[in-house]
Design a protein around this motif. Structure first.
Motif, PDB file in Angstrom:
ATOM      1  N   LEU A  21       0.858  -1.179   0.000  1.00  0.00           N
ATOM      2  CA  LEU A  21       0.000   0.000   0.000  1.00  0.00           C
ATOM      3  C   LEU A  21       0.892   1.226   0.000  1.00  0.00           C
ATOM      4  CD1 LEU A  21      -2.875   1.150   0.236  1.00  0.00           C
ATOM      5  CD2 LEU A  21      -2.590   1.080   2.711  1.00  0.00           C
ATOM      6  N   GLN A  22       0.756   2.041  -1.021  1.00  0.00           N
ATOM      7  CA  GLN A  22       1.530   3.268  -1.105  1.00  0.00           C
ATOM      8  C   GLN A  22       0.590   4.446  -0.914  1.00  0.00           C
ATOM      9  OE1 GLN A  22       3.640   3.333  -4.777  1.00  0.00           O
ATOM     10  NE2 GLN A  22       5.008   1.656  -4.207  1.00  0.00           N
ATOM     11  N   VAL A  23       0.945   5.288   0.020  1.00  0.00           N
ATOM     12  CA  VAL A  23       0.125   6.450   0.322  1.00  0.00           C
ATOM     13  C   VAL A  23       0.901   7.695  -0.066  1.00  0.00           C
ATOM     14  CG1 VAL A  23      -1.063   7.728   2.137  1.00  0.00           C
ATOM     15  CG2 VAL A  23      -0.987   5.227   2.206  1.00  0.00           C
ATOM     16  N   GLN A  24       0.336   8.470  -0.935  1.00  0.00           N
ATOM     17  CA  GLN A  24       0.946   9.728  -1.345  1.00  0.00           C
ATOM     18  C   GLN A  24       0.522  10.815  -0.368  1.00  0.00           C
ATOM     19  OE1 GLN A  24       2.944  10.353  -3.997  1.00  0.00           O
ATOM     20  NE2 GLN A  24       2.971   8.221  -4.649  1.00  0.00           N
ATOM     21  N   PRO A  25       1.477  11.586   0.148  1.00  0.00           N
ATOM     22  CA  PRO A  25       1.081  12.669   1.040  1.00  0.00           C
ATOM     23  C   PRO A  25       0.285  13.722   0.268  1.00  0.00           C
ATOM     24  CG  PRO A  25       3.417  12.822   0.543  1.00  0.00           C
ATOM     25  CD  PRO A  25       2.914  11.542  -0.063  1.00  0.00           C
ATOM     26  N   CYS A  26      -0.833  14.068   0.795  1.00  0.00           N
ATOM     27  CA  CYS A  26      -1.704  15.055   0.163  1.00  0.00           C
ATOM     28  C   CYS A  26      -2.066  16.099   1.207  1.00  0.00           C
ATOM     29  CB  CYS A  26      -2.956  14.380  -0.396  1.00  0.00           C
ATOM     30  SG  CYS A  26      -4.045  15.537  -1.232  1.00  0.00           S
ATOM     31  N   PRO A  27      -1.307  17.188   1.267  1.00  0.00           N
ATOM     32  CA  PRO A  27      -1.604  18.185   2.287  1.00  0.00           C
ATOM     33  C   PRO A  27      -2.977  18.809   2.063  1.00  0.00           C
ATOM     34  CG  PRO A  27       0.124  18.965   0.807  1.00  0.00           C
ATOM     35  CD  PRO A  27      -0.202  17.563   0.413  1.00  0.00           C
ATOM     36  N   THR A  28      -3.611  19.123   3.145  1.00  0.00           N
ATOM     37  CA  THR A  28      -4.916  19.746   3.047  1.00  0.00           C
ATOM     38  C   THR A  28      -4.779  21.161   2.523  1.00  0.00           C
ATOM     39  OG1 THR A  28      -4.799  20.616   5.279  1.00  0.00           O
ATOM     40  CG2 THR A  28      -5.713  18.398   5.025  1.00  0.00           C
ATOM     41  N   LYS A  29      -5.877  21.714   2.065  1.00  0.00           N
ATOM     42  CA  LYS A  29      -5.871  23.097   1.562  1.00  0.00           C
ATOM     43  C   LYS A  29      -5.422  24.054   2.647  1.00  0.00           C
ATOM     44  CE  LYS A  29      -7.606  23.053  -2.664  1.00  0.00           C
ATOM     45  NZ  LYS A  29      -6.927  23.584  -3.813  1.00  0.00           N
ATOM     46  N   PHE A  30      -5.879  23.820   3.870  1.00  0.00           N
ATOM     47  CA  PHE A  30      -5.490  24.708   4.964  1.00  0.00           C
ATOM     48  C   PHE A  30      -3.987  24.693   5.154  1.00  0.00           C
ATOM     49  CE2 PHE A  30      -4.366  25.259   9.429  1.00  0.00           C
ATOM     50  CZ  PHE A  30      -4.806  26.558   9.618  1.00  0.00           C
ATOM     51  N   PHE A  31      -3.387  23.506   5.139  1.00  0.00           N
ATOM     52  CA  PHE A  31      -1.942  23.397   5.321  1.00  0.00           C
ATOM     53  C   PHE A  31      -1.199  24.069   4.178  1.00  0.00           C
ATOM     54  CE2 PHE A  31       2.105  21.116   4.814  1.00  0.00           C
ATOM     55  CZ  PHE A  31       2.677  21.444   6.028  1.00  0.00           C
ATOM     56  N   GLN A  32      -1.684  23.901   2.949  1.00  0.00           N
ATOM     57  CA  GLN A  32      -1.044  24.532   1.804  1.00  0.00           C
ATOM     58  C   GLN A  32      -1.049  26.051   1.947  1.00  0.00           C
ATOM     59  OE1 GLN A  32      -3.249  23.057  -1.549  1.00  0.00           O
ATOM     60  NE2 GLN A  32      -2.050  21.184  -1.705  1.00  0.00           N
ATOM     61  N   PHE A  33      -2.145  26.612   2.402  1.00  0.00           N
ATOM     62  CA  PHE A  33      -2.228  28.061   2.567  1.00  0.00           C
ATOM     63  C   PHE A  33      -1.445  28.518   3.791  1.00  0.00           C
ATOM     64  CE2 PHE A  33      -6.459  27.618   0.279  1.00  0.00           C
ATOM     65  CZ  PHE A  33      -5.926  28.021  -0.932  1.00  0.00           C
ATOM     66  N   ALA A  34      -1.428  27.707   4.825  1.00  0.00           N
ATOM     67  CA  ALA A  34      -0.789  28.107   6.080  1.00  0.00           C
ATOM     68  C   ALA A  34       0.723  28.188   5.962  1.00  0.00           C
ATOM     69  CB  ALA A  34      -1.173  27.140   7.192  1.00  0.00           C
ATOM     70  N   VAL A  35       1.330  27.399   5.084  1.00  0.00           N
ATOM     71  CA  VAL A  35       2.787  27.381   4.970  1.00  0.00           C
ATOM     72  C   VAL A  35       3.325  28.759   4.612  1.00  0.00           C
ATOM     73  CG1 VAL A  35       4.714  26.489   3.593  1.00  0.00           C
ATOM     74  CG2 VAL A  35       2.989  24.938   4.462  1.00  0.00           C
ATOM     75  N   GLY A  36       2.731  29.429   3.655  1.00  0.00           N
ATOM     76  CA  GLY A  36       3.175  30.763   3.259  1.00  0.00           C
ATOM     77  C   GLY A  36       3.017  31.769   4.381  1.00  0.00           C
ATOM     78  N   PHE A  37       1.897  31.700   5.082  1.00  0.00           N
ATOM     79  CA  PHE A  37       1.656  32.631   6.177  1.00  0.00           C
ATOM     80  C   PHE A  37       2.625  32.389   7.336  1.00  0.00           C
ATOM     81  CE2 PHE A  37      -2.368  32.918   3.921  1.00  0.00           C
ATOM     82  CZ  PHE A  37      -2.590  34.286   3.929  1.00  0.00           C
ATOM     83  N   ILE A  38       2.896  31.127   7.643  1.00  0.00           N
ATOM     84  CA  ILE A  38       3.827  30.800   8.726  1.00  0.00           C
ATOM     85  C   ILE A  38       5.250  31.220   8.363  1.00  0.00           C
ATOM     86  CG2 ILE A  38       4.889  28.884   9.989  1.00  0.00           C
ATOM     87  CD1 ILE A  38       2.106  27.504   9.832  1.00  0.00           C
ATOM     88  N   ALA A  39       5.655  30.964   7.126  1.00  0.00           N
ATOM     89  CA  ALA A  39       6.997  31.364   6.685  1.00  0.00           C
ATOM     90  C   ALA A  39       7.147  32.881   6.728  1.00  0.00           C
ATOM     91  CB  ALA A  39       7.262  30.844   5.277  1.00  0.00           C
ATOM     92  N   GLY A  40       6.130  33.599   6.290  1.00  0.00           N
ATOM     93  CA  GLY A  40       6.179  35.059   6.334  1.00  0.00           C
ATOM     94  C   GLY A  40       6.238  35.583   7.755  1.00  0.00           C
ATOM     95  N   GLY A  41       5.474  34.968   8.644  1.00  0.00           N
ATOM     96  CA  GLY A  41       5.510  35.368  10.050  1.00  0.00           C
ATOM     97  C   GLY A  41       6.875  35.136  10.666  1.00  0.00           C
ATOM     98  N   ALA A  42       7.496  34.004  10.322  1.00  0.00           N
ATOM     99  CA  ALA A  42       8.842  33.707  10.832  1.00  0.00           C
ATOM    100  C   ALA A  42       9.855  34.713  10.299  1.00  0.00           C
ATOM    101  CB  ALA A  42       9.245  32.289  10.447  1.00  0.00           C
ATOM    102  N   TYR A  43       9.710  35.087   9.035  1.00  0.00           N
ATOM    103  CA  TYR A  43      10.611  36.080   8.449  1.00  0.00           C
ATOM    104  C   TYR A  43      10.429  37.435   9.123  1.00  0.00           C
ATOM    105  CZ  TYR A  43      12.319  39.545   5.135  1.00  0.00           C
ATOM    106  OH  TYR A  43      12.937  40.625   4.554  1.00  0.00           O
ATOM    107  N   GLY A  44       9.192  37.848   9.320  1.00  0.00           N
ATOM    108  CA  GLY A  44       8.924  39.127   9.981  1.00  0.00           C
ATOM    109  C   GLY A  44       9.464  39.151  11.397  1.00  0.00           C
ATOM    110  N   LEU A  45       9.246  38.075  12.128  1.00  0.00           N
ATOM    111  CA  LEU A  45       9.738  37.972  13.496  1.00  0.00           C
ATOM    112  C   LEU A  45      11.262  38.026  13.540  1.00  0.00           C
ATOM    113  CD1 LEU A  45       8.916  37.286  16.504  1.00  0.00           C
ATOM    114  CD2 LEU A  45       9.443  34.930  15.880  1.00  0.00           C
ATOM    115  N   THR A  46      11.912  37.275  12.668  1.00  0.00           N
ATOM    116  CA  THR A  46      13.374  37.233  12.635  1.00  0.00           C
ATOM    117  C   THR A  46      13.964  38.586  12.252  1.00  0.00           C
ATOM    118  OG1 THR A  46      13.266  34.916  11.989  1.00  0.00           O
ATOM    119  CG2 THR A  46      15.352  36.038  11.633  1.00  0.00           C
ATOM    120  N   SER A  47      13.366  39.241  11.273  1.00  0.00           N
ATOM    121  CA  SER A  47      13.918  40.529  10.850  1.00  0.00           C
ATOM    122  C   SER A  47      13.823  41.572  11.955  1.00  0.00           C
ATOM    123  CB  SER A  47      13.228  41.020   9.575  1.00  0.00           C
ATOM    124  OG  SER A  47      11.874  41.309   9.819  1.00  0.00           O
ATOM    125  N   VAL A  48      12.780  41.529  12.758  1.00  0.00           N
ATOM    126  CA  VAL A  48      12.653  42.476  13.864  1.00  0.00           C
ATOM    127  C   VAL A  48      13.620  42.114  14.987  1.00  0.00           C
ATOM    128  CG1 VAL A  48      11.097  43.374  15.640  1.00  0.00           C
ATOM    129  CG2 VAL A  48      10.296  43.118  13.301  1.00  0.00           C
TER     130      VAL A  48
END
Length: 128
Positions: A21-48
């Motif tokens: 049985l092979q299962v392909q990882p399929c991220p949910t829509k929420f996770f796909q959208f959240a990655v960009g927001f989390i990365a941006g938040g980490a960048y903003g936090l680090t830059s400050v």
């Protein structure tokens, strides 16, 4: 009856079947959208966190003419000695929240727009 069931179970076990049985990882829509927001938040936090002490030193040097003579390193060192490390981050809380929120939105919206354009734009072949 029970004897027949036991016999059938033994017959099935002797077949030595295996299932792959092979299962392909399929991220949910929420996770796909959240990655960009989390990365941006980490960048903003680090830059400050990195940039705020430098900005505090620069502002101190601009406001006090005696600091211009000593240089930025000495000004930062004196500020840290007199007010502690927290003195380097004075006035940084609004910048921390604003920068984190701004970069989070910037990265998140960019990721959503990029994904939408990739899905809706037809692939073009180049002639070379």
């Amino acid at each position: 009856s029970e004897a027949a069931m036991a016999h059938n179970q033994r017959d099935l076990r002797s077949l030595d079947l295996s299932v792959d049985l092979q299962v392909q990882p399929c991220p949910t829509k929420f996770f796909q959208f959240a990655v960009g927001f989390i990365a941006g938040g980490a960048y903003g936090l680090t830059s400050v966190v990195v940039g705020q002490p430098l900005d505090t030193i620069k502002t101190r040097m601009q406001a006090r003419s005696d600091c211009m003579q000593s240089g930025s390193f000495r000004t930062g060192l004196e500020l840290a000695r007199s007010q502690g490390i927290i003195g380097l981050y004075r006035g940084g809380l609004p910048v921390l929240f604003g920068g984190t929120l701004f970069r989070s939105a910037q990265f998140g919206v960019y990721e959503i727009a990029l994904r939408h354009l990739k899905e809706k734009t037809p692939a073009h072949k180049l002639g070379f």
